[in-house]
Design an enzyme around this catalytic site. Structure first.
Site, short mmCIF file in Angstrom:
data_model
loop_
_atom_site.label_atom_id
_atom_site.label_comp_id
_atom_site.label_asym_id
_atom_site.label_seq_id
_atom_site.Cartn_x
_atom_site.Cartn_y
_atom_site.Cartn_z
N GLU A 155 33.59 -80.02 -82.51
CA GLU A 155 32.82 -78.77 -82.58
C GLU A 155 33.63 -77.58 -82.08
OE1 GLU A 155 31.73 -80.70 -78.60
OE2 GLU A 155 32.31 -81.31 -80.62
N ASP A 161 26.46 -82.28 -89.10
CA ASP A 161 27.40 -81.80 -90.13
C ASP A 161 26.89 -80.51 -90.78
OD1 ASP A 161 28.98 -83.94 -89.58
OD2 ASP A 161 28.42 -85.11 -91.35
N ASP A 186 33.65 -72.96 -78.96
CA ASP A 186 33.02 -74.27 -78.85
C ASP A 186 31.50 -74.11 -79.00
OD1 ASP A 186 33.46 -77.24 -77.85
OD2 ASP A 186 31.66 -76.46 -76.83
N HIS A 193 24.07 -87.45 -87.24
CA HIS A 193 25.31 -86.78 -87.65
C HIS A 193 25.13 -85.93 -88.90
CE1 HIS A 193 28.09 -88.49 -84.70
NE2 HIS A 193 27.37 -89.60 -84.78
#
Length: 371
Positions: A284, A258, A241, A254
């Protein structure tokens, strides 16, 4: 890949079937020649007739054996259609040279040979075979005129020749149409195959990062579990994570998030072997499937990845990132879901302990933390 293998298998069967059909036609024509010989319409010494048949069938059988052996070995054999056609045309032309009175009837053999090319040759090849047929017949007529003038009638030969030429032209035109239709169909099939492969790739690939998705991971885990149970092999799962990733999206948007996910995915992909697998589990979260290694070896690999992430800067914003990881080894005969859930709990433990660390399950019920 499976689609390609099926197409190759179908192509092999088509080649074998056409070869057998050509053999059947050649056999029937040979019987007709023998009948005509015994009726006195084929003027040739028996020794030359035996030699002619021996040469023709030796070459034909050799090509049939070649195709059959390649088929048995599951090897895509090259098409022998052109070879069969030329070989048969030469045989027919030699036979016509020795034939009297019924030569025009036996010329129909040419018209039974040419259709085989319509299903295999390109239209230029079909046109070339047609010219070769006309040239072969012209050579046979020339020798007939030179050596058998008593069986030569210019008026009759002109009528037969013009009729034969028109028939050849018609076959040539039809062959061109068949060839073009086949090429268009082949092109459509190739496009369809490419589309199916693309759809299959999209079904198992994460669109954003280009690595495998959760669906493919779960499918692969079931297969890997079956292999491990059958062969006694091992594999390790690492649940990863990206720490505090939500703050990246909230602060930078975002698009930057990305970029971070893509860069991190590339790092994971470059850090594992071809026999291993990396997948985006969601958001993630990522999962590594490390095959044929124990927990100690896997911990070294994952720790190297954690250290690399800590030293990198991500996206154009030069963001510092860390990861938390839980790793565990498959314990037969548990389900793949149970192994995955245990790795997820170890990941949760790593985040509880302060993030940027690897928590591994050395033995069931015993944890070890690598800071």
């Amino acid at each position: 890949m499976e689609i390609s293998l099926n197409s190759q298998r179908v192509s092999q069967l088509d080649t074998l079937r056409r070869t057998l059909l050509a053999s059947g036609g050649a056999f029937l024509y040979s019987l007709v020649i023998l009948v005509c010989y015994f009726l006195g319409y084929v003027l040739i010494e028996v020794e030359k007739l035996v030699l002619l048949f021996t040469c023709f069938w030796s070459g034909h059988i050799a090509s049939v054996v070649f195709v059959y052996r390649r088929h048995r070995q599951n090897i895509n054999a090259p098409s022998m259609t052109l070879v069969h056609m030329i070989w048969a045309i030469i045989f027919v032309s030699i036979t016509l040279y020795h034939t009297v009175e019924i030569r025009s009837a036996l010329m129909m053999a040419y018209l039974t040979i040419l259709p085989f090319g319509a299903f295999r040759l390109k239209w230029r090849g079909f046109f070339g075979v047609t010219l070769f047929t006309l040239a072969s017949y012209a050579v046979a007529l020339f020798f007939i005129q030179q050596t058998r003038s008593g069986f030569w009638s210019p008026q009759v030969e002109v009528i037969i020749g013009v009729t034969f030429l028109l028939a050849m032209m018609g076959y040539c035109i039809l062959g061109r149409e068949f060839s073009m239709m086949r090429e268009r169909l082949t092109q459509s099939n190739q496009q369809l195959t490419a589309a199916l492969i693309k759809i299959e790739e999209l079904a198992i690939t994460d669109e954003l990062t280009g690595i495998y998705n959760r669906r493919h991971l779960l499918d692969r885990l079931d297969k890997q579990r079956a292999i491990a149970n059958r062969e006694g092999s091992s594999f390790v799962l690492a649940f990863i994570d990206l720490d505090k990733f939500k703050s990246i999206n909230d602060q930078f948007g975002h698009c930057i998030g990305d970029d971070v996910l893509r860069q991190f995915s590339d790092l994971l992909r470059e850090s594992i072997r071809e026999v291993d697998l990396v997948a985006r589990y969601g958001g993630e979260e990522f999962v590594l499937l490390l095959n044929g290694v124990g927990i100690e070896t896997a911990a070294i690999v994952v720790e190297r990845i954690r250290s690399a992430v800590e030293g990198l800067r991500f996206s154009d914003e030069n963001l510092a990132m860390t990861i938390s990881v839980g790793i565990t080894e498959y314990l037969a005969p548990e389900t793949a879901k149970e192994t995955l859930e245990r790795a997820d709990k170890l990941l949760y433990k790593a985040k509880q302990d302060g993030r940027n660390r690897v928590v591994q399950d050395l033995v069931a019920g015993k944890l070890e933390t690598i800071d």
